[in-house]
Write a protein that holds these residues in place. Structure first.
Motif, PDB file in Angstrom:
ATOM      1  N   THR A   1       1.003   8.646  30.564  1.00 41.36           N
ATOM      2  CA  THR A   1       0.378   7.842  31.613  1.00 41.36           C
ATOM      3  C   THR A   1      -1.131   8.006  31.663  1.00 41.36           C
ATOM      4  OG1 THR A   1       2.406   8.132  32.898  1.00 41.36           O
ATOM      5  CG2 THR A   1       0.479   7.302  34.073  1.00 41.36           C
ATOM      6  N   PHE A   2      -1.624   9.202  31.404  1.00 42.68           N
ATOM      7  CA  PHE A   2      -3.049   9.460  31.573  1.00 42.68           C
ATOM      8  C   PHE A   2      -3.807   9.509  30.250  1.00 42.68           C
ATOM      9  CE2 PHE A   2      -1.342  10.296  35.632  1.00 42.68           C
ATOM     10  CZ  PHE A   2      -2.363  10.044  36.526  1.00 42.68           C
ATOM     11  N   ALA A   3      -3.281   8.753  29.277  1.00 40.50           N
ATOM     12  CA  ALA A   3      -4.021   8.416  28.053  1.00 40.50           C
ATOM     13  C   ALA A   3      -4.656   9.608  27.362  1.00 40.50           C
ATOM     14  CB  ALA A   3      -5.088   7.359  28.355  1.00 40.50           C
ATOM     15  N   THR A   4      -3.859  10.618  27.120  1.00 38.32           N
ATOM     16  CA  THR A   4      -4.322  11.725  26.288  1.00 38.32           C
ATOM     17  C   THR A   4      -3.508  11.697  24.990  1.00 38.32           C
ATOM     18  OG1 THR A   4      -2.778  13.250  27.364  1.00 38.32           O
ATOM     19  CG2 THR A   4      -4.981  13.104  28.273  1.00 38.32           C
ATOM     20  N   PRO A   5      -3.890  12.449  23.963  1.00 40.21           N
ATOM     21  CA  PRO A   5      -3.224  12.312  22.662  1.00 40.21           C
ATOM     22  C   PRO A   5      -1.715  12.434  22.769  1.00 40.21           C
ATOM     23  CG  PRO A   5      -5.166  13.671  22.460  1.00 40.21           C
ATOM     24  CD  PRO A   5      -4.980  13.421  23.922  1.00 40.21           C
ATOM     25  N   HIS A   6      -1.001  11.549  22.090  1.00 35.71           N
ATOM     26  CA  HIS A   6       0.450  11.493  22.185  1.00 35.71           C
ATOM     27  C   HIS A   6       1.017  11.258  20.801  1.00 35.71           C
ATOM     28  CE1 HIS A   6       4.231   9.441  24.116  1.00 35.71           C
ATOM     29  NE2 HIS A   6       4.483  10.640  23.636  1.00 35.71           N
ATOM     30  N   GLY A   7       2.027  12.018  20.462  1.00 33.77           N
ATOM     31  CA  GLY A   7       2.676  11.841  19.174  1.00 33.77           C
ATOM     32  C   GLY A   7       2.369  12.979  18.221  1.00 33.77           C
ATOM     33  N   GLY A   8       3.152  13.096  17.180  1.00 33.54           N
ATOM     34  CA  GLY A   8       2.933  14.135  16.188  1.00 33.54           C
ATOM     35  C   GLY A   8       3.267  15.528  16.681  1.00 33.54           C
ATOM     36  N   GLY A   9       4.058  15.622  17.732  1.00 31.11           N
ATOM     37  CA  GLY A   9       4.459  16.934  18.223  1.00 31.11           C
ATOM     38  C   GLY A   9       3.513  17.534  19.236  1.00 31.11           C
ATOM     39  N   GLY A  10       2.527  16.805  19.691  1.00 32.78           N
ATOM     40  CA  GLY A  10       1.649  17.358  20.714  1.00 32.78           C
ATOM     41  C   GLY A  10       0.204  17.044  20.420  1.00 32.78           C
ATOM     42  N   PRO A  11      -0.715  17.592  21.184  1.00 32.42           N
ATOM     43  CA  PRO A  11      -0.453  18.441  22.352  1.00 32.42           C
ATOM     44  C   PRO A  11      -0.029  17.607  23.542  1.00 32.42           C
ATOM     45  CG  PRO A  11      -2.795  18.076  22.122  1.00 32.42           C
ATOM     46  CD  PRO A  11      -2.148  17.405  20.938  1.00 32.42           C
ATOM     47  N   GLY A  12       0.658  18.225  24.483  1.00 32.75           N
ATOM     48  CA  GLY A  12       1.129  17.512  25.649  1.00 32.75           C
ATOM     49  C   GLY A  12       0.774  18.242  26.927  1.00 32.75           C
ATOM     50  N   SER A  13       1.175  17.648  28.033  1.00 29.77           N
ATOM     51  CA  SER A  13       0.977  18.271  29.333  1.00 29.77           C
ATOM     52  C   SER A  13       1.912  17.598  30.325  1.00 29.77           C
ATOM     53  CB  SER A  13      -0.474  18.115  29.788  1.00 29.77           C
ATOM     54  OG  SER A  13      -0.683  18.751  31.035  1.00 29.77           O
ATOM     55  N   GLY A  14       2.685  18.394  31.057  1.00 37.98           N
ATOM     56  CA  GLY A  14       3.678  17.848  31.976  1.00 37.98           C
ATOM     57  C   GLY A  14       3.647  18.469  33.348  1.00 37.98           C
ATOM     58  N   PRO A  15       2.554  18.293  34.111  1.00 39.61           N
ATOM     59  CA  PRO A  15       2.482  18.875  35.461  1.00 39.61           C
ATOM     60  C   PRO A  15       3.682  18.495  36.315  1.00 39.61           C
ATOM     61  CG  PRO A  15       0.365  17.960  34.841  1.00 39.61           C
ATOM     62  CD  PRO A  15       1.336  17.540  33.778  1.00 39.61           C
ATOM     63  N   VAL A  16       3.977  19.336  37.284  1.00 41.01           N
ATOM     64  CA  VAL A  16       5.076  19.067  38.204  1.00 41.01           C
ATOM     65  C   VAL A  16       4.535  18.893  39.616  1.00 41.01           C
ATOM     66  CG1 VAL A  16       6.952  20.140  36.917  1.00 41.01           C
ATOM     67  CG2 VAL A  16       5.486  21.562  38.364  1.00 41.01           C
ATOM     68  N   GLY A  17       5.132  17.952  40.330  1.00 38.45           N
ATOM     69  CA  GLY A  17       4.832  17.747  41.736  1.00 38.45           C
ATOM     70  C   GLY A  17       6.066  18.082  42.560  1.00 38.45           C
ATOM     71  N   VAL A  18       5.865  18.646  43.733  1.00 37.15           N
ATOM     72  CA  VAL A  18       6.988  19.072  44.572  1.00 37.15           C
ATOM     73  C   VAL A  18       6.806  18.587  45.999  1.00 37.15           C
ATOM     74  CG1 VAL A  18       7.533  21.112  43.194  1.00 37.15           C
ATOM     75  CG2 VAL A  18       5.866  21.290  45.042  1.00 37.15           C
ATOM     76  N   GLY A  19       7.928  18.360  46.674  1.00 35.86           N
ATOM     77  CA  GLY A  19       7.923  18.059  48.086  1.00 35.86           C
ATOM     78  C   GLY A  19       7.989  19.335  48.906  1.00 35.86           C
ATOM     79  N   GLU A  20       8.176  19.176  50.187  1.00 37.94           N
ATOM     80  CA  GLU A  20       8.133  20.316  51.107  1.00 37.94           C
ATOM     81  C   GLU A  20       9.173  21.381  50.778  1.00 37.94           C
ATOM     82  OE1 GLU A  20       8.486  21.150  55.957  1.00 37.94           O
ATOM     83  OE2 GLU A  20       8.651  19.117  55.133  1.00 37.94           O
ATOM     84  N   LYS A  21      10.388  20.965  50.420  1.00 32.52           N
ATOM     85  CA  LYS A  21      11.456  21.934  50.189  1.00 32.52           C
ATOM     86  C   LYS A  21      11.178  22.850  49.001  1.00 32.52           C
ATOM     87  CE  LYS A  21      15.131  18.999  52.092  1.00 32.52           C
ATOM     88  NZ  LYS A  21      16.357  18.221  51.788  1.00 32.52           N
ATOM     89  N   LEU A  22      10.518  22.317  47.993  1.00 35.05           N
ATOM     90  CA  LEU A  22      10.323  23.083  46.757  1.00 35.05           C
ATOM     91  C   LEU A  22       8.936  23.682  46.620  1.00 35.05           C
ATOM     92  CD1 LEU A  22      12.299  20.951  44.151  1.00 35.05           C
ATOM     93  CD2 LEU A  22      13.021  22.973  45.403  1.00 35.05           C
ATOM     94  N   ALA A  23       8.039  23.415  47.566  1.00 29.20           N
ATOM     95  CA  ALA A  23       6.672  23.944  47.481  1.00 29.20           C
ATOM     96  C   ALA A  23       6.626  25.461  47.308  1.00 29.20           C
ATOM     97  CB  ALA A  23       5.872  23.509  48.701  1.00 29.20           C
ATOM     98  N   PRO A  24       7.499  26.234  47.976  1.00 29.81           N
ATOM     99  CA  PRO A  24       7.424  27.701  47.805  1.00 29.81           C
ATOM    100  C   PRO A  24       7.771  28.178  46.398  1.00 29.81           C
ATOM    101  CG  PRO A  24       8.636  27.129  49.804  1.00 29.81           C
ATOM    102  CD  PRO A  24       8.485  25.869  49.011  1.00 29.81           C
ATOM    103  N   PHE A  25       8.387  27.310  45.580  1.00 32.07           N
ATOM    104  CA  PHE A  25       8.867  27.737  44.266  1.00 32.07           C
ATOM    105  C   PHE A  25       8.003  27.204  43.121  1.00 32.07           C
ATOM    106  CE2 PHE A  25      12.361  27.122  47.261  1.00 32.07           C
ATOM    107  CZ  PHE A  25      12.843  28.416  47.343  1.00 32.07           C
ATOM    108  N   ILE A  26       6.919  26.558  43.437  1.00 31.43           N
ATOM    109  CA  ILE A  26       6.076  25.908  42.436  1.00 31.43           C
ATOM    110  C   ILE A  26       5.572  26.917  41.412  1.00 31.43           C
ATOM    111  CG2 ILE A  26       3.897  26.183  43.709  1.00 31.43           C
ATOM    112  CD1 ILE A  26       3.258  23.253  42.884  1.00 31.43           C
ATOM    113  N   PRO A  27       5.548  26.547  40.125  1.00 32.69           N
ATOM    114  CA  PRO A  27       5.074  27.492  39.105  1.00 32.69           C
ATOM    115  C   PRO A  27       3.584  27.795  39.261  1.00 32.69           C
ATOM    116  CG  PRO A  27       5.528  25.347  38.123  1.00 32.69           C
ATOM    117  CD  PRO A  27       6.035  25.293  39.523  1.00 32.69           C
ATOM    118  N   THR A  28       3.216  28.978  38.884  1.00 37.65           N
ATOM    119  CA  THR A  28       1.829  29.439  39.008  1.00 37.65           C
ATOM    120  C   THR A  28       1.233  29.651  37.628  1.00 37.65           C
ATOM    121  OG1 THR A  28       2.641  31.714  39.151  1.00 37.65           O
ATOM    122  CG2 THR A  28       2.233  30.563  41.233  1.00 37.65           C
TER     123      THR A  28
END
Length: 481
Positions: A264-291
């Protein structure tokens, strides 16, 4: 030809450096005594070899790449240049916070942009790819249920049109997978979902728009069914490009999602990477968000927030805080577009897809869901062509290579026979789209006149059609014995 085949003993490309300068400070014990086995070629041979090799690859910089559900769109060079500013490029990941305020400010703002665009409560940038973002999302679902004493929730539900990574991720997190059907119009079968949910339901994984190329019209009802059963709703961000700036997953009722920045955010894609997959959380899962995530103090200074402040976090998913170069590209892309530009992405991606779908329909191709408007992608079925002419979707895909086009996604989703999943994206011009349509029409005519010619395509590539089964079973990657 391999570059080793151009090797000639004694030839080198060493005119640009003095060997003595490089070797004089290296202790004798560390100097190689045996031959490296590298090819002995000139500088010009090296340049020509790899330049010609690169021309044999299909890439978004050279060809139209309508790979459905993958969003292979143009990557603006301005975003690449911004990520290569010396202050970013030369920053060591262990640099202290007081020496990293510029970088941390960019990451904080990117978190905020993604949070606002998705309607989620918080965002973590650490996952290194969409698959790892999925893993983080389902791991948070598990952590949430276990924290509430609901370890008996052992099932993840997925629609029949789900991405293949969804069930794989669920199994990796220790869940059993249960499939929910899809209606003839491409929507999730709500009645089947109601029957499937229960005390064992941990969550439901889906994307919207779905891989059927349509927007899920019952999404609020789906969210209610899942939540009423005590489960959580997971959003696969592969198709976020279609709704960017128009509608937010958080407002649809999703509790957690990942975002493919390399789509979606037009960074290099294909060939095995590099990639980036941030996660968004709602209220229930906010305490468990990765650091770690980036926070801002009352004095305006930015800092890392880690497990010391988020003790229930699922922890680190990558070294340091994610793929910094890709995150910076995504940040620059967001800044270049602005709020209005973000809305144009979804608008023109959808317009291009519907225009192409209409043109192909007028030419005699069959849409998988003719009663539905396409989103950013759509499906055509070549079932009739396979039955009447003996020419399959794979044959069309191979023949498109001869016309200079990468094939769309083939045979996915599996519920549509002989399908091509086509996504033109917002960055392609009408001329390019018309050219692809013309190629499809010409291949259809070829299939009627000389089907064997299409069945044996491609005819102009360096490598002819491969025996895929044999290649998988008899893999041979050895050049030298």
């Amino acid at each position: 030809m391999l570059i080793f085949e151009s090797s000639s003993k004694g030839r080198s490309a060493a005119a640009q450096y003095e060997k003595s300068v490089i070797l004089e400070d290296i202790p004798e014990i560390h100097l190689r005594k045996d031959d490296t086995g590298l090819p002995e070629v000139s500088e010009l041979q090296v340049i020509r070899h790899f330049t010609n090799l690169s021309k044999k690859n299909f890439s978004i910089d050279g060809q139209f790449y309508p790979l459905g559900s993958c969003t292979m769109k143009y990557n603006p060079r301005g975003a690449h240049q911004a990520a290569r500013f010396p202050g970013f490029l030369n920053r060591h990941p262990l640099s202290p916070e007081n020496k990293s305020q510029g970088f941390l400010a960019c990451m904080f703002e990117l978190q905020e942009y993604l949070r606002d665009l998705t309607g989620m409560q918080a965002v973590s940038l650490t996952p290194m790819a969409g698959a790892q973002g999925e893993l983080a999302g389902v791991a948070m679902i598990r952590a949430y249920h276990e924290s509430n004493g609901n370890s008996n929730r052992s099932e993840i539900l997925i629609p029949k049109a789900a991405h293949g990574t969804n069930p794989a991720t669920a199994v990796m997190c220790g869940y059993q997978v249960r499939e929910v059907g899809v209606t003839r119009d491409g929507d999730v079968d709500l009645d089947q979902l109601k029957q499937a949910v229960g005390p064992a339901t941990a969550g439901f994984m889906m994307t919207n728009p779905s891989t059927c190329g349509v927007f899920e019209r019952q999404i609020e009802g789906i969210a209610d069914v899942v939540h009423n059963a005590g489960g959580l709703l997971y959003y696969d961000g592969a198709n976020l490009n279609a709704i960017l700036g128009k509608v937010r997953p958080g407002e649809m009722g999703f509790d957690v999602m990942h975002m493919n920045l390399h789509k979606t955010f037009a960074t290099p894609h294909g060939g095995g990477g590099p990639g980036s997959g941030p996660v968004g959380v709602g209220e229930k899962l906010a305490p468990f968000i990765p650091t770690p995530i980036v926070g801002r103090d009352s004095n305006g200074r930015f800092r890392w927030i880690d497990e010391t402040e988020l003790p229930t976090s699922i922890g680190h998913l990558s070294t340091f805080m994610g793929n910094a170069g890709i995150l910076l590209r995504a940040y620059a892309y967001a800044r270049l577009l602005g709020a209005e530009g973000m809305q144009r992405v979804g608008k023109y991606a959808t317009l291009n897809a519907n225009y192409m779908a209409k043109k192909l329909t007028q030419a005699g191709f069959c849409l998988a869901y003719p009663a539905r408007r396409a989103t950013h992608e759509f499906i055509i079925s070549l079932e009739d062509e396979a039955k009447d002419l003996g020419v399959t979707a794979m044959d069309f895909a191979k023949r498109l290579l001869d016309y200079g086009y990468h094939a769309p996604t083939t045979y996915f989703p599996l519920l549509v026979p002989e399908c091509l999943l086509i996504e033109p994206t917002e960055t392609e011009t009408r001329d390019e789209i018309d050219g692809f349509v013309d190629a499809m029409i010409e291949i259809l005519e070829e299939a009627k006149r000389t089907p064997e010619f299409v069945r044996t395509a491609p005819h102009t590539m360096p490598v002819k059609r491969l025996d895929d089964v044999r290649a998988a079973r008899d893999l041979d990657l050895v050049y030298f014995d």
